[in-house]
Enzyme design. Structure first.
Site, mmCIF file in Angstrom:
data_model
loop_
_atom_site.group_PDB
_atom_site.id
_atom_site.type_symbol
_atom_site.label_atom_id
_atom_site.label_comp_id
_atom_site.label_asym_id
_atom_site.label_seq_id
_atom_site.Cartn_x
_atom_site.Cartn_y
_atom_site.Cartn_z
ATOM 1 N NE ARG A 148 -3.517 -0.547 2.609
ATOM 2 C CZ ARG A 148 -4.682 -0.975 2.124
ATOM 3 N NH1 ARG A 148 -5.423 -0.177 1.394
ATOM 4 N NH2 ARG A 148 -5.098 -2.208 2.400
ATOM 5 C CD GLU B 37 -7.502 -5.248 -4.828
ATOM 6 O OE1 GLU B 37 -7.306 -4.630 -5.898
ATOM 7 O OE2 GLU B 37 -7.744 -4.681 -3.750
ATOM 8 C CB SER C 89 -10.556 -4.514 -8.325
ATOM 9 O OG SER C 89 -10.444 -4.937 -6.993
ATOM 10 N NE ARG D 231 -1.703 -4.051 -3.550
ATOM 11 C CZ ARG D 231 -2.783 -4.000 -2.763
ATOM 12 N NH1 ARG D 231 -3.669 -4.989 -2.807
ATOM 13 N NH2 ARG D 231 -2.985 -2.981 -1.957
#
Length: 445
Positions: free
Chosen positions: A296, A368, A371, A411
């Site tokens: 993040r 995650e 999305s 990520r």
């Protein structure tokens, strides 16, 4: 953004959709705002009509020699002119009041979206790949990167503060390779058109994709020395807070806005666009979450997918877009699972969202990495993006918009480091990335 006419005709359905998101009914309040808007517009129109009629009557009275009536009519016109600014202000306020309320309302979930309160109620659809069995305790990505001497959070903090990183050497090359690989997959295999968009956008673009006004605190604004954080002095400024520019939180913003204020031909649809860009998020609501590492960050690289299509195609396009993102993870041989988000966890503009969650052995859980959302005409109404159906004389219709991560590059690098780590601290390079790494097949200290 909703059409108030639709809400008036479907008030019960509208409130039921809000209830599924855990929100209170709002149709009565919105219709009251609309009644006030209609009344203010009507009063202004009647005043204008009376002013025009009285002006004509003045001429007739003067022609008939009725000076008393002419003077009375002149006084009436003068009074209307005196009241005019107040009537205009009442109309402007009533319109802004309704627009501000409509702009704050999230999209309605599709019927097939599962009800739920938060991420714990999301529903797993499928899993792909088996997590690797390690004969040592796997480390988290930041431990691996720092152990290689190629991931430096302290240097980044000196330059920019928390939630930044400096990647060097093989890790910098890996990040670049991942982005280039993803863009090639989406353009060559999946038929997306690559776009190099601006990273700075204006208010209207952020409003169009629904980052503003609700998520202003999560954005980075860029000004030319002009103070913009003063309280708004009108409802209009509440609808679209003003900055010189905003740093994009995702390439969804510029890519989707390519259709803004346009009427496309149906033959142009679906438009499938992709871009690899840096993205910027203030993470205002993420205090204390993922404070270590690259999960993040305020600045991160992401490959975005955007589709602009017809209402009839949008759900099939949603499945296709998600499969395109899945293909990236499959080629990288990264275990993941696909979940459909429940009503309490889905995004503001979304009708339905699939999350792809990659397995991170260092954390021992799925996180995650993509999305993919279908938004219906929610964003299209905010940006006036329409299309003209082939062979029909009907008026233009709003397009449907979709967006997804194809995937988050930072990520993905986290996932590669953790899934491909070796006992000696080195990291193997996935086979799919070998052509992009200049012959490098392993990153070692």
């Amino acid at each position: 953004m909703y059409d108030i006419k639709w809400i008036r005709e479907n008030a019960e359905i509208f409130d039921r959709g809000r209830a599924r998101r855990g929100l209170a009914p709002m149709s009565t309040q919105l219709l009251a705002f609309d009644d006030s808007r209609r009344a203010a517009i009507g009063e202004l129109q009647r005043a204008q009509e009376r002013r025009n009629a009285a002006s004509k009557e003045i001429g007739a009275a003067m022609k008939a020699g009725d000076s008393a009536r002419a003077e009375a009519l002149k006084a009436e016109v003068a009074q209307i002119k005196e009241n005019w600014p107040a009537l205009e202000e009442a109309e402007r306020y009533a319109i802004a009041e309704l627009d501000a309320a409509l702009a704050s309302i999230p999209n309605m979930p599709l019927d097939e979206v599962p009800d739920g309160a938060d991420e714990n109620d999301n529903v797993e659809i499928t899993r792909w790949g088996a997590p690797r069995d390690f004969d040592f305790t796997p480390k988290e990505h930041f431990e691996i990167g720092e152990g290689l001497g190629l991931m430096d959070f302290e240097a980044a903090a000196k330059i920019s503060g928390a939630r930044f990183v400096v990647n060097k050497g093989g890790l910098a090359r890996l990040e670049r390779a991942l982005a280039q690989f993803m863009l090639d997959v989406h353009t060559i295999e999946h038929g997306y058109t690559e776009v190099s968009p601006p990273l700075l956008v204006r208010d209207d673009a952020m409003f169009g994709t629904a980052q503003l006004p609700k998520f202003r605190e999560d954005q980075f604004s860029v000004t030319s020395g002009r103070k913009i954080d003063a309280p708004p002095d009108s409802l209009t400024e509440e609808i679209v807070p003003t900055a010189d520019y905003w740093l994009i939180p995702t390439a969804e913003v510029p890519l989707t806005n390519l259709a803004r204020d346009s009427i496309l031909d149906e033959a142009q649809l679906p438009m499938r666009l992709t871009a690899g860009t840096y993205c910027f998020r203030a993470e205002a609501g993420a205090a204390g979450k993922d404070t270590r590492g690259m999960i993040r960050q305020h600045q991160f690289y992401k490959v975005e997918l955007v589709s602009i299509t017809t209402p009839e195609q949008s759900l099939a396009e949603h499945e296709r877009m998600t499969q395109c993102a899945e293909k990236v993870l499959q080629l990288l041989e990264l275990p993941y699972r696909k979940v459909v988000l429940c009503t309490g966890d889905m995004g503001f503009a979304s009708q339905k969202t699939y999350d792809l969650e990659v397995w991170l052995p260092g954390q021992g859980k799925y996180r995650e990495i993509s999305s993919c959302s279908v938004c219906g005409d929610f964003q299209a109404r905010r940006m006036n993006a329409r299309y003209r159906p082939t062979g029909e004389k009907a008026p233009p219709r709003f397009v449907h918009t979709l967006n997804g991560s194809g995937v988050a590059v930072g990520r993905a690098m986290v996932a590669v480091l953790e899934n491909y780590q070796q006992a000696d601290g080195s990291v193997e390079i996935p086979r799919a990335l070998h052509p992009y790494m200049g012959g490098l097949s392993r990153i070692s200290r």
